[in-house]
Write a protein that holds these residues in place. Structure first.
Motif, short mmCIF file in Angstrom:
data_model
loop_
_atom_site.label_atom_id
_atom_site.label_comp_id
_atom_site.label_asym_id
_atom_site.label_seq_id
_atom_site.Cartn_x
_atom_site.Cartn_y
_atom_site.Cartn_z
N ASN A 107 77.39 108.07 81.79
CA ASN A 107 77.52 108.51 80.41
C ASN A 107 78.02 107.33 79.60
O ASN A 107 79.09 106.77 79.90
CB ASN A 107 78.51 109.68 80.30
N ILE A 108 77.25 106.93 78.60
CA ILE A 108 77.55 105.74 77.81
C ILE A 108 77.60 106.15 76.36
O ILE A 108 76.76 106.91 75.88
CB ILE A 108 76.46 104.67 78.05
N SER A 109 78.59 105.64 75.64
CA SER A 109 78.68 105.93 74.21
C SER A 109 79.22 104.73 73.46
O SER A 109 79.91 103.88 74.04
CB SER A 109 79.58 107.15 73.95
N ALA A 110 78.88 104.66 72.19
CA ALA A 110 79.40 103.62 71.30
C ALA A 110 79.54 104.20 69.91
O ALA A 110 78.72 105.03 69.48
CB ALA A 110 78.46 102.41 71.27
N MET A 111 80.57 103.79 69.23
CA MET A 111 80.76 104.18 67.83
C MET A 111 80.00 103.15 66.99
O MET A 111 80.20 101.95 67.14
CB MET A 111 82.24 104.19 67.46
N MET A 112 79.12 103.65 66.09
CA MET A 112 78.30 102.75 65.28
C MET A 112 78.30 103.20 63.83
O MET A 112 78.42 104.39 63.54
CB MET A 112 76.87 102.69 65.82
N ALA B 170 79.86 98.09 65.24
CA ALA B 170 79.82 98.81 66.51
C ALA B 170 81.16 98.63 67.20
O ALA B 170 81.70 97.53 67.23
CB ALA B 170 78.69 98.29 67.38
N ASP B 171 81.68 99.72 67.74
CA ASP B 171 83.01 99.68 68.32
C ASP B 171 83.08 100.68 69.47
O ASP B 171 82.25 101.58 69.59
CB ASP B 171 84.04 100.02 67.24
N GLN B 172 84.08 100.54 70.30
CA GLN B 172 84.42 101.48 71.36
C GLN B 172 83.25 101.81 72.29
O GLN B 172 82.83 102.96 72.40
CB GLN B 172 84.98 102.77 70.76
N LEU B 173 82.75 100.81 72.96
CA LEU B 173 81.74 101.05 73.99
C LEU B 173 82.45 101.66 75.20
O LEU B 173 83.39 101.09 75.74
CB LEU B 173 81.05 99.74 74.39
N LYS B 174 82.00 102.85 75.59
CA LYS B 174 82.61 103.53 76.74
C LYS B 174 81.52 103.79 77.77
O LYS B 174 80.48 104.35 77.46
CB LYS B 174 83.24 104.85 76.31
N ILE B 175 81.79 103.37 78.99
CA ILE B 175 80.87 103.54 80.10
C ILE B 175 81.62 104.31 81.18
O ILE B 175 82.71 103.91 81.60
CB ILE B 175 80.40 102.18 80.66
N GLU B 176 81.02 105.40 81.61
CA GLU B 176 81.67 106.21 82.64
C GLU B 176 80.61 106.71 83.61
O GLU B 176 79.56 107.19 83.19
CB GLU B 176 82.37 107.39 81.97
N ALA B 177 80.88 106.57 84.89
CA ALA B 177 80.00 107.12 85.92
C ALA B 177 80.74 108.28 86.57
O ALA B 177 81.90 108.15 86.94
CB ALA B 177 79.64 106.07 86.95
N VAL B 178 80.04 109.40 86.65
CA VAL B 178 80.63 110.58 87.28
C VAL B 178 79.78 111.00 88.47
O VAL B 178 78.59 110.68 88.54
CB VAL B 178 80.78 111.76 86.28
N GLU B 179 80.41 111.69 89.38
CA GLU B 179 79.71 112.18 90.56
C GLU B 179 78.79 113.34 90.15
O GLU B 179 79.20 114.24 89.44
CB GLU B 179 80.74 112.68 91.57
#
Length: 166
Positions: A64-69, A144-153
């Motif tokens: 799950n990847i997100s960025a504030m733009m 663009a700010d706050q790039l969040k990268i999360e891997a979940v099971e």
């Protein structure tokens, strides 16, 4: 939000009302970083590179990847891009358009991208890497700010019809 998983299915149920108990995913990788402002001379923002074998221990992971733009210019159509490559060759390229998430033109909007690795061939691409960046094809001013990268099971039982259940 409620979640149910089982043999051949995964179901999420979303609501506008916050539930008393929230779902807690089993996070296997997490990274957050700041992105630089992208000016009108820049087509590609800085890339964040992740070597998949360093963060994923099985093929049921979901990123799950997100960025504030934000962009004042309505002609601006940036994308949050995920490029998965092996041996310097792109094998999967996909993007999530800012336009789809720009529900308030006066402030930052969160752009999302989700990738499920269940069908990814790790045997064929053992050294695959994932690059995440902002593509600015119109070369407009973007914040663009706050790039969040999360891997979940993910759900290990979803393909139980074809694979042995452990």
């Amino acid at each position: 939000m409620n979640k149910e998983e089982g043999f051949t299915y995964s179901t999420y149920c979303f609501s506008k009302l916050k539930p008393i108990t929230e779902i807690t995913e089993n996070v296997i990788f997490s990274d957050e970083s700041k992105l630089l402002n992208i000016d009108s001379t820049t087509e590609y923002g800085p890339a964040k590179t992740i070597f998949l074998k360093d963060v994923i221990y099985d093929r049921h992971a979901i990123f799950n990847i997100s960025a504030m733009m934000y962009s004042k210019d309505t002609a601006s159509k940036p994308l949050l891009v995920v490029d998965i490559s092996a041996d310097e060759k792109s094998i999967i390229w996909n993007g999530s358009a800012y336009d789809n998430y720009n529900n308030n033109a006066a402030k930052f909007n969160k752009v999302f991208f989700c990738y499920d690795f269940t069908s990814f061939d790790f045997k064929k691409y053992p050294n695959a890497e994932m690059k995440i960046y902002i593509w600015n094809p119109q070369k407009k001013q973007i914040q663009a700010d706050q790039l969040k990268i999360e891997a979940v099971e993910g759900n290990h039982y979803i393909y139980g019809l074809y694979e042995p259940l452990n």
